[in-house]
Design a protein around this motif. Structure first.
Motif, short mmCIF file in Angstrom:
data_model
loop_
_atom_site.label_atom_id
_atom_site.label_comp_id
_atom_site.label_asym_id
_atom_site.label_seq_id
_atom_site.Cartn_x
_atom_site.Cartn_y
_atom_site.Cartn_z
N ASP A 15 25.76 -69.61 40.53
CA ASP A 15 24.34 -69.35 40.25
C ASP A 15 23.77 -70.42 39.32
OD1 ASP A 15 24.22 -67.03 41.77
OD2 ASP A 15 24.75 -65.73 40.09
N ARG A 70 19.73 -57.52 41.85
CA ARG A 70 19.99 -57.15 43.24
C ARG A 70 21.47 -56.85 43.48
NH1 ARG A 70 16.49 -61.50 44.49
NH2 ARG A 70 18.30 -62.80 45.01
N ASP A 73 10.95 -70.27 35.62
CA ASP A 73 10.89 -69.75 37.00
C ASP A 73 12.30 -69.56 37.55
OD1 ASP A 73 8.12 -69.70 37.08
OD2 ASP A 73 7.94 -71.65 38.08
N SER A 74 13.14 -70.56 37.33
CA SER A 74 14.52 -70.48 37.81
C SER A 74 15.29 -69.39 37.09
CB SER A 74 15.21 -71.83 37.63
OG SER A 74 14.62 -72.83 38.43
N GLU A 83 14.09 -66.63 35.91
CA GLU A 83 13.66 -65.35 36.45
C GLU A 83 14.28 -65.10 37.82
OE1 GLU A 83 9.53 -64.42 36.33
OE2 GLU A 83 9.29 -65.07 34.24
N ARG A 84 14.43 -66.14 38.61
CA ARG A 84 15.11 -65.97 39.89
C ARG A 84 16.56 -65.54 39.67
NH1 ARG A 84 14.70 -71.41 43.02
NH2 ARG A 84 15.94 -70.22 44.54
N LEU A 85 17.20 -66.10 38.66
CA LEU A 85 18.57 -65.72 38.34
C LEU A 85 18.62 -64.25 37.91
CD1 LEU A 85 21.54 -66.34 37.84
CD2 LEU A 85 20.92 -67.27 35.61
N ARG A 87 16.67 -61.87 38.82
CA ARG A 87 16.50 -61.02 40.01
C ARG A 87 17.79 -60.96 40.82
NH1 ARG A 87 11.28 -63.46 39.85
NH2 ARG A 87 11.86 -65.05 41.38
N ARG A 88 18.53 -62.07 40.87
CA ARG A 88 19.82 -62.06 41.58
C ARG A 88 20.78 -61.06 40.95
NH1 ARG A 88 22.03 -68.11 43.18
NH2 ARG A 88 20.28 -68.75 44.50
N ASP A 92 23.29 -73.68 41.18
CA ASP A 92 22.20 -73.57 42.14
C ASP A 92 20.82 -73.56 41.48
OD1 ASP A 92 20.78 -73.13 44.50
OD2 ASP A 92 21.10 -70.97 44.47
N LEU A 93 20.67 -72.85 40.38
CA LEU A 93 19.34 -72.59 39.83
C LEU A 93 19.01 -73.34 38.55
CD1 LEU A 93 19.18 -68.72 40.42
CD2 LEU A 93 18.01 -70.51 41.72
#
Length: 236
Positions: free
Chosen positions: A48, A126, A115-116, A118-120, A122-123, A51-52
């Motif tokens: 992760d 989930r 932004d990245s 926050e994407r992390l 959310r991962r 990637d982010l």
């Protein structure tokens, strides 16, 4: 190399400070994240991070970047400062301060970085939340796997069960379940290795991590589950 004094004003203008990165977070809408610092490991997942967040932290050692990523997630979870984020995570304050005060200066686009992050977040949500805080507390005194536990899987492989191997096994269990920096495992408290140098202990860990076969890993995983859930069938 030391920078000439005449370049300092230019460098300060070009490199975001820790305050600017934190300020970019404060200016953003409050993210909807349903987790707390207890749901975070001290080092976020390596894939992760690569990637982010790694693209925002050039020249950063992965372990350090993954630590900063965990601090960032704690900020998104509500910590008002880097210091509070470290406290919420029960993280070594000196290592946290180095990450927060030094590494963030490599971030050239704070908004894109958050932004990245926050994407992390959310991962993680989930995938299902894990209470790493409970795991850290439950395994805080695990300094050696019992001889009998390790003997069951090492003896068929013709490997002796030494105290050093028991401690490396304990560090493996601790890292596997807490997602922490193995160098901070309770089994590697310097007081437990009075006659060994730090480098020799770490080399021993590297050899153990490279050696551990699937059968031993599965056995240690089951042992760790037993420590975390002693009331379930098969727990210890």
């Amino acid at each position: 190399m030391p920078r000439p004094a005449c370049l300092e004003p230019l460098v300060r203008g070009a490199v975001p400070s820790a305050t600017r990165v934190a300020g970019a977070l404060a200016a953003r809408p409050v993210p909807v994240v349903a987790f707390t610092a207890d749901h975070l490991p001290h080092l976020v997942d390596a894939d992760d991070y690569t990637d982010l967040l790694a693209p925002h932290l050039p020249g950063t050692a992965p372990a350090s970047g993954r630590r900063l990523a965990a601090l960032c997630l704690a900020r998104l979870a509500g910590a008002p400062s880097w210091q509070q984020a470290a406290g919420d995570l029960a993280m070594d304050p000196l290592k946290a301060a180095r990450a927060a005060n030094t590494l963030v200066q490599r971030i050239t686009d704070p908004d894109a970085f958050w932004d990245s992050a926050e994407r992390l977040a959310r991962r993680y949500h989930r995938r299902g939340l894990v209470d790493y805080g409970v795991r850290r507390r439950a395994l805080a005194t695990l300094t050696a796997v019992p001889h009998a536990v390790l003997y069951q899987v090492c003896r068929p492989l013709d490997h002796d069960v030494t105290l050093q191997r028991r401690r490396h096994a304990a560090a493996w269990v601790w890292q596997h379940f807490t997602g922490g920096d193995v160098r901070e495992a309770p089994a590697y408290d310097p007081r437990l290795w009075p006659s060994a140098s730090t480098e020799s202990v770490r080399e021993g860990w590297r050899r153990f991590a490279a050696w551990i076969p699937d059968t031993v890993a599965a056995h240690l995983t089951a042992y760790g589950h037993g420590l975390l859930h002693p009331d379930t069938p098969g727990g210890t």
